[in-house]
Scaffold this motif. Structure first.
Motif: not given
Length: 663
Positions: A292-297, A301-303
């Motif tokens: 989740q932290l690495q998925l695109p904005l 829901y990603g960052f």
């Protein structure tokens, strides 16, 4: 008679705890160090992404095979010795991976690194042997916490090493850390005197290795190869067939690789089931948080964080596990392992439910991940405590090894389930399809349900477990012997239980097929020993242990049986056939009466039975019902005299060639 060697100087409990806890950190590092490099390894090694995934799979398979074998060997040959051997193998694997330069050598090195997984159950069993009772709960909790900090540190550390020094640096750092820890184990950790000499079950180890390898390979590769593909189905079939061979073999062999009868006891069985579920829930937290932290904005829901930054966001989870280690130990000391397990699983449920509704900021993601990690630390600390309280002292390493193996099956299943959900519930983003938050939400609910199921399993763990008295490591000695009949033949199945004369439990042992037992005693003194074998009256006697006599046999004198006298009227019947049947009709046993009409049959398991007598000449038969508990039973089988036969009866007897049967 064997005299124990002179006691060695006592080692610092804090130093022992620190060294053993660091071994947990090393295990976690071995499992996570290569994960950030997996996207780049296909280019570096000129292999496909599927081939590169074997760098994780090889370690998983090797650890699954090595853990039960090394743990059983630790109980038999020495715990510190097996830790040193595992660390040496891990260091050799790290050097091989760093120097090999080819994909094949890297796979071999990663497989050898998998031997480090055995350090956890062996280390926990050393804690039981060497630490005071009041410090053991906190020490086990700290070791469980270092698993979290190792996983949290592995991701950013690997990224920093890769960017700064190249990919081989992660293996050189592994080799250096393993070498330092090996020296620390040799210098700080004493060799335990608690061990069970005997024959190693090579056949059982081979078959179990094949079954575990097939099962975990199918689980780990099912998503890539296809769950309905022939290789995966064949692997599942092979695992089932090998287990079908292994289980009855382990029940028959004298000194099994895994004592399935002990494993089937409710405290052990329910704890292992809860471990499987907690392992599933725990691993989902790590997998989902980093993704989740690495998925695109653009996903909503990603960052869009890089690997190193995302890994650093996991550090609070690991640190929280270390901070809450004393809390875990306190819960265990005050309320017991069962309550600690339920508390930890409850905290995990709260964390996962919170992650379903609070996900729109990095802060909420870190808080949710940390809450789940705190629950994991509490639950993980409880599992070894529950296991060690329910198994013989001489089997703590192998029992903890099985528990660790069950947890690894849970984490492997979690990885496969997470991958399946994230690849099936997707949304388009440009030319690619990425997981939607509904996929994450589904996995959060799955992990919460797994945690809730572990609470349900914990409910069935007996509230009162064994609380053994603490013993100085230098004083605890293993006493061996046999449980024998009056004619000195071994009795099995049988169990030997040792109690303090005040009634407090000390240890217990299930005898093998040769009647051998092993129990650990905390020093010289008087103990109450109870020996119980199937079909025999139990024996209880006080054993005055002088600290030198390490061999002691116990004889059971009174065999439990069904006995009685067969007669026609008042005349005994010699040679009559007496048969014992279950009330449901199954045959149990047969005997013949002696010249006085007396018969004896071994006492069967408690239940309802039918005993019959058949006259050897007249074929007159008698049947009686009886209820069997755990006491000898006397059943006389008496029939009335045969009446004079009529002409019609004599004619019928002539046609059939036999006598009429009357009860």
């Amino acid at each position: 008679m064997t005299a124990p060697s002179a006691p060695k100087p006592t080692r610092s409990p804090s130093a022992i705890t620190t060294v053993l806890a660091l071994s947990g950190t090393l295990v976690a590092l071995m499992q996570t160090l290569v994960v950030p490099l997996l996207p780049d390894f296909p280019r570096i090694l000129s292999v496909t992404p599927d081939d590169a995934s074997w760098l994780v799979t090889a370690t998983l398979l090797a650890s699954a095979v090595a853990t039960p074998i090394v743990s059983r060997s630790a109980d038999m040959y020495g715990k510190r010795k097996m830790m040193v051997i595992c660390l040496a193998i891990m260091v050799a694997g790290s050097v091989m991976a760093a120097l090999g330069g080819t994909f094949l050598w890297l796979i071999i090195g990663r497989a050898l690194q998998g031997f480090s997984a055995s350090l956890i159950p062996v280390g926990i069993s050393i804690m039981r042997d060497e630490l005071p009772k009041e410090k053991m709960g906190s020490a086990v909790a700290l070791m469980s916490a270092t698993l979290g900090i190792g996983s949290a540190l592995g991701l950013p550390l690997a990224g920093l090493l890769y960017e700064s020094l190249g990919w081989t640096s992660i293996f050189w750092v592994s080799a250096a850390a393993g070498t330092l820890l090996l020296l620390a184990v040799v210098l700080v950790v004493p060799e335990s005197k608690v061990r069970t000499p005997g024959r190693f079950d090579y056949a059982g180890a081979l078959v179990l290795s094949g079954a575990l390898g097939s099962l975990l390979l199918a689980i780990s590769k099912g998503g890539t190869w296809g769950w309905g593909s022939e290789p995966v189905l064949l692997l599942f079939l092979a695992a089932a067939l090998l287990l079908a061979v292994w289980i009855p073999y382990e029940l028959r062999v004298g000194q099994p690789m895994v004592d399935l009868r002990t494993t089937a006891r409710r405290p052990v069985l329910m704890t292992n089931l809860a471990s499987l579920l907690i392992g599933f829930a725990m691993f989902a937290n790590m997998l989902l948080t980093t993704q989740q932290l690495q998925l695109p904005l653009a996903t909503g829901y990603g960052f869009e964080l890089n690997v190193i930054t995302a890994g650093l966001c996991m550090v609070p989870s690991g640190l929280a596990m270390v901070v809450f280690a004393p809390v875990s130990g306190g819960i265990i000391r005050r309320f017991g392992g069962r309550s600690a397990l339920m508390t930890g699983a409850g905290v995990m449920i709260v964390g996962y439910v919170g992650r379903v509704f609070f996900y729109d900021s990095i802060t909420w993601v870190i808080i949710g991940s940390t809450v789940v990690s705190v629950g994991t630390a509490i639950a993980y600390a409880a599992m070894p405590t529950l296991i060690m309280g329910a198994v013989p002292i001489t089997e703590t390493a192998s029992a903890n090894g099985l528990n660790s193996l069950v947890r690894s099956i849970g984490t492997s299943t979690s990885s496969a389930a997470v991958a399946a959900v994230l690849t099936s519930v997707t949304v388009p983003l440009g030319a690619a399809r990425l997981p939607s938050f509904d996929a994450f939400r589904d996995v959060f609910w799955m992990a919460a349900l797994a945690s809730a199921a572990s609470v349900l399993a914990a409910i069935f763990i007996p509230r009162i477990t064994t609380h053994r008295p603490a013993a100085p490591a230098a004083a605890e000695l293993v006493v061996q012997g046999r449980v024998l009949a009056p004619d000195h033949r071994p009795l099995t199945p049988a169990v030997v239980t040792v109690l303090q004369t005040e009634g407090e439990p000390v240890d217990w042992s299930r005898v093998d097929t040769d009647g051998n037992y092993s129990v650990a005693l905390p020093g010289a003194g008087k103990y109450l020993v109870v020996a119980n074998a199937a079909g025999w009256a139990p024996m209880a006697e006080v054993f005055d242990f002088d600290g030198r006599t390490l061999k002691q046999n116990f004889l059971l004198h009174e065999r439990l049986e069904i006995s009685g006298r067969a007669a026609i009227g008042r005349r005994p019947v010699a040679g009559a056939v007496v048969t014992l049947l279950r009330a449901t009709g199954e045959h149990v046993g047969t005997a013949r009466t002696d010249d006085d009409g007396v018969y004896t049959l071994p006492l069967p398991a408690a239940g309802r039975y039918i005993v019959t007598m058949l006259h050897p000449v007249t074929h007159q038969a008698v049947a009686r019902k009886l209820a069997v508990d755990n006491r000898s039973v006397t059943v006389d089988l008496t029939a009335e005299h045969l009446p004079q036969r009529t002409g019609a009866e004599r004619t019928a007897a002539g046609r059939t060639g036999g006598e009429p049967v009357r009860a």
